[in-house]
Design an enzyme around this catalytic site. Structure first.
Site, PDB file in Angstrom:
ATOM      1  NE  ARG A 157      -3.768  -1.894   2.604  1.00  0.00           N
ATOM      2  CZ  ARG A 157      -3.494  -3.210   3.325  1.00  0.00           C
ATOM      3  NH1 ARG A 157      -2.502  -3.418   3.715  1.00  0.00           N
ATOM      4  NH2 ARG A 157      -4.883  -4.051   3.409  1.00  0.00           N
ATOM      5  NE  ARG A 178       5.648 -11.800   0.192  1.00  0.00           N
ATOM      6  CZ  ARG A 178       5.227 -11.023   1.171  1.00  0.00           C
ATOM      7  NH1 ARG A 178       6.040 -10.677   1.950  1.00  0.00           N
ATOM      8  NH2 ARG A 178       4.113 -10.535   1.429  1.00  0.00           N
ATOM      9  CB  ILE A 233       9.383   5.871   5.054  1.00  0.00           C
ATOM     10  CG1 ILE A 233       9.061   5.301   3.643  1.00  0.00           C
ATOM     11  CG2 ILE A 233       9.993   7.191   4.946  1.00  0.00           C
ATOM     12  CD1 ILE A 233       8.229   4.295   3.377  1.00  0.00           C
ATOM     13  NE  ARG A 235       8.623  -1.908  12.068  1.00  0.00           N
ATOM     14  CZ  ARG A 235       7.462  -1.052  12.240  1.00  0.00           C
ATOM     15  NH1 ARG A 235       7.536   0.151  11.697  1.00  0.00           N
ATOM     16  NH2 ARG A 235       6.143  -1.160  12.778  1.00  0.00           N
ATOM     17  CD  GLU A 264      12.467   3.506  14.764  1.00  0.00           C
ATOM     18  OE1 GLU A 264      11.733   3.774  15.724  1.00  0.00           O
ATOM     19  OE2 GLU A 264      12.779   3.551  13.657  1.00  0.00           O
ATOM     20  CG  HIS A 282       9.466   5.634  13.454  1.00  0.00           C
ATOM     21  ND1 HIS A 282       9.752   4.371  13.794  1.00  0.00           N
ATOM     22  CD2 HIS A 282       8.440   5.738  12.576  1.00  0.00           C
ATOM     23  CE1 HIS A 282       8.956   3.700  13.231  1.00  0.00           C
ATOM     24  NE2 HIS A 282       8.094   4.347  12.470  1.00  0.00           N
ATOM     25  CB  VAL A 283       8.133  11.934  12.147  1.00  0.00           C
ATOM     26  CG1 VAL A 283       8.618  12.543  13.444  1.00  0.00           C
ATOM     27  CG2 VAL A 283       8.967  12.468  10.861  1.00  0.00           C
TER      28      VAL A 283
END
Length: 323
Positions: A157, A178, A233, A235, A264, A282-283
């Site tokens: 998404r 994949r 953006i 992990r 983090e 992480h925003v």
């Protein structure tokens, strides 16, 4: 459920008051963070807990499940759920839900902004002006998005939303995942290394977890080339951070824009010290609008579950087909 039994929910690392406010009218809430003795707290309330409402990046697994014998559902505040042991949840008949869709646009917007900030060195130019250095001379010329080839790792998404935005910049877009997706026109590469060799910008939008841990490694970074840009953006675990630092330091790639990190909130000082990085805490989904929407979805899952209608957005690993 007996008509006089109020379902009890355990809140773990919940930071939005509207989540608790909405749920408090229907459930009895217990907050992990308010317990001075976590072990005693879980011994006391654990046997009664039927649902978990957890903040993003909370490690949830067998050890906690053992203390919650009546647990039915884990509602996670976020789209990623790699810190939840969904395999163990499935074995125990526990449904896990997350908050997809409502944050895709916000994160995609930030991904494009982070890419532009990294290419055009926007934070560095801001610091240059604030330090009074403009009076000494013009800020150095930067690289550009023009004629770039962008590869997206993970066309889910969020990956799709990023690609749709980048179409407006007239850049070539390719992806790796994949399997190829029949309903998109972007070039598909069946290996990440092949994608890296074909592009000079790599946007990481793949989920975390054992299957993606460290897959953006030294070989992938080298394949991007000296003009290569990495934007993450997704992990932090998807990128080998030591390899990234080495590639940036040696000039193997040009720069990196990162919103996520492996440990983090601890960010390697080596990344902070590098001038060709743009680093964010992480925003990606961090707007009032989107976080409120995520809170609504989390609450919808719990309310729907205890109304007997099932979860609204279960993760694929714990599907629900009715009782």
């Amino acid at each position: 459920m007996p008509p006089d039994e109020t379902p009890e929910i355990l809140l773990i690392r919940q930071t939005r008051p509207d989540v608790a406010e909405r749920l408090s009218g229907r459930f009895r809430l217990h907050r992990m963070e308010e317990a001075p003795d976590r072990e005693a707290f879980l011994d006391a309330v654990g046997p009664r807990i039927r649902a978990l409402a957890v903040g993003a990046m909370c490690p949830i697994g067998a050890a906690l499940f053992d203390l919650l014998p009546r647990l039915e559902i884990v509602a996670s505040f976020g789209v990623g759920y790699d810190t939840i042991d969904v395999g163990e949840a499935r074995r125990r008949g526990i449904v896990v839900t997350h908050t997809p869709d409502v944050l895709s646009d916000e994160v995609a917007d930030l991904a494009v902004g982070l890419l532009l900030a990294t290419l055009r060195r926007i934070p560095q130019a801001d610091r240059y002006l604030r330090a009074g250095r403009w009076r000494e001379g013009s800020f150095p010329l930067t690289t550009s998005l023009r004629e770039r080839r962008v590869g997206i790792l993970g066309l889910g998404r969020i990956g799709r939303a990023i690609a749709q935005r980048l179409e407006g910049f007239g850049v070539a877009i390719a992806y790796h995942g994949r399997t190829p997706q029949a309903d998109v026109a972007y070039a598909y590469h069946d290996s990440l290394l092949g994608l890296a060799r074909a592009v000079d910008v790599l946007v990481v939008a793949a989920p975390g977890g054992p299957g993606t841990n460290g897959i953006v490694d030294a070989a992938v970074l080298a394949a991007l080339g000296r003009e290569g840009i990495v934007v993450n953006i997704a992990r932090g675990s998807v990128i080998d951070e030591a390899a990234l630092v080495a590639a940036l330091t040696a000039g193997t790639i040009h720069g990196a824009g990162l919103d996520v990190f492996a440990n983090e909130p601890h960010v390697p000082q080596d990344l902070i010290d590098l001038d060709q990085t743009v680093l964010l805490p992480h925003v990606g989904s961090g707007s009032h609008y989107t976080r409120a929407a995520m809170a609504r979805v989390l609450g919808d899952n719990l309310l729907s579950w205890f109304d007997g209608k099932g979860p609204v957005t279960p993760v694929p690993e714990t599907p629900w087909s009715g009782r």
